[in-house]
Design a protein around this motif. Structure first.
Motif, short mmCIF file in Angstrom:
data_model
loop_
_atom_site.label_atom_id
_atom_site.label_comp_id
_atom_site.label_asym_id
_atom_site.label_seq_id
_atom_site.Cartn_x
_atom_site.Cartn_y
_atom_site.Cartn_z
N ILE A 17 29.95 14.69 45.86
CA ILE A 17 28.64 15.07 46.41
C ILE A 17 27.68 13.89 46.37
N ILE A 18 27.62 13.20 45.24
CA ILE A 18 26.72 12.05 45.12
C ILE A 18 27.09 10.97 46.13
N ALA A 19 28.38 10.70 46.30
CA ALA A 19 28.81 9.68 47.26
C ALA A 19 28.41 10.06 48.68
N TYR A 20 28.61 11.34 49.04
CA TYR A 20 28.28 11.74 50.41
C TYR A 20 26.78 11.70 50.65
N VAL A 21 26.03 12.24 49.72
CA VAL A 21 24.56 12.24 49.89
C VAL A 21 24.04 10.81 49.95
N SER A 22 24.56 9.95 49.09
CA SER A 22 24.15 8.54 49.10
C SER A 22 24.49 7.87 50.42
N ALA A 23 25.60 8.28 51.02
CA ALA A 23 26.05 7.66 52.27
C ALA A 23 25.22 8.10 53.47
N ILE A 24 24.62 9.28 53.41
CA ILE A 24 23.86 9.73 54.58
C ILE A 24 22.35 9.57 54.40
N LEU A 25 21.92 9.16 53.22
CA LEU A 25 20.50 8.85 53.05
C LEU A 25 20.17 7.58 53.83
N PRO A 26 18.93 7.43 54.27
CA PRO A 26 18.56 6.15 54.88
C PRO A 26 18.87 5.01 53.91
N SER A 27 19.29 3.90 54.45
CA SER A 27 19.78 2.79 53.63
C SER A 27 18.78 2.36 52.56
N ALA A 28 17.51 2.35 52.88
CA ALA A 28 16.49 1.92 51.91
C ALA A 28 16.37 2.90 50.75
N GLU A 29 16.69 4.17 50.98
CA GLU A 29 16.56 5.19 49.94
C GLU A 29 17.86 5.44 49.17
#
Length: 134
Positions: A17-29
């Motif tokens: 879950i953390i990997a997926y959420v991190s991957a779809i957040l805007p790059s700066a965030e």
């Protein structure tokens, strides 16, 4: 299922879950562990692979590899969606696959030991009494 295995299952799904959420957040965030994007991919997929091997020890290596590689591809396809504002790159997926292979190779001895322990604990009590101790 043992408490340790439940912990690995929980940690695996949390990491996914953390990997997926991190991957779809805007790059700066998005959270970054390293400055190099490919190293972030490799660290994430190595961790996920190692946790998957510990959480699901009876799952064969090739299906596990295929599922994790498909998850990496799904992340890249998600990043290709325009409103996500991320860049999908083949190089990211190759970094994921490389980390999956390394994770599977390094987890192999641990999985082998866990299998031996599981098989020994599954022996019936009368079989344990008959088994000579060294």
């Amino acid at each position: 299922m043992s408490a340790l295995r439940r912990m690995f299952v929980f940690a695996f799904w949390l990491a996914v879950i953390i990997a997926y959420v991190s991957a779809i957040l805007p790059s700066a965030e998005a959270p970054h562990i390293a400055a190099w994007d490919k190293l972030n991919h490799m660290l994430a997929f190595f961790t996920i692979t190692f946790l998957a091997r510990a959480a699901y020890p009876k799952l064969a290596v090739l299906p596990l590899f295929a599922l994790l590689a498909a998850f990496g591809a799904f992340i890249e396809l998600s990043q290709a969606v325009p409103f996500i504002h991320r860049d999908a790159e083949w190089d990211d997926w190759f970094a994921d696959v490389f980390a999956i292979v390394v994770g599977l190779v390094l987890a192999w001895p641990i999985a082998w030991l866990a299998k031996r322990h599981r098989e020994a604990s599954e022996l019936a009590p009368d079989q344990r009494a008959q088994t000579p101790e060294l």
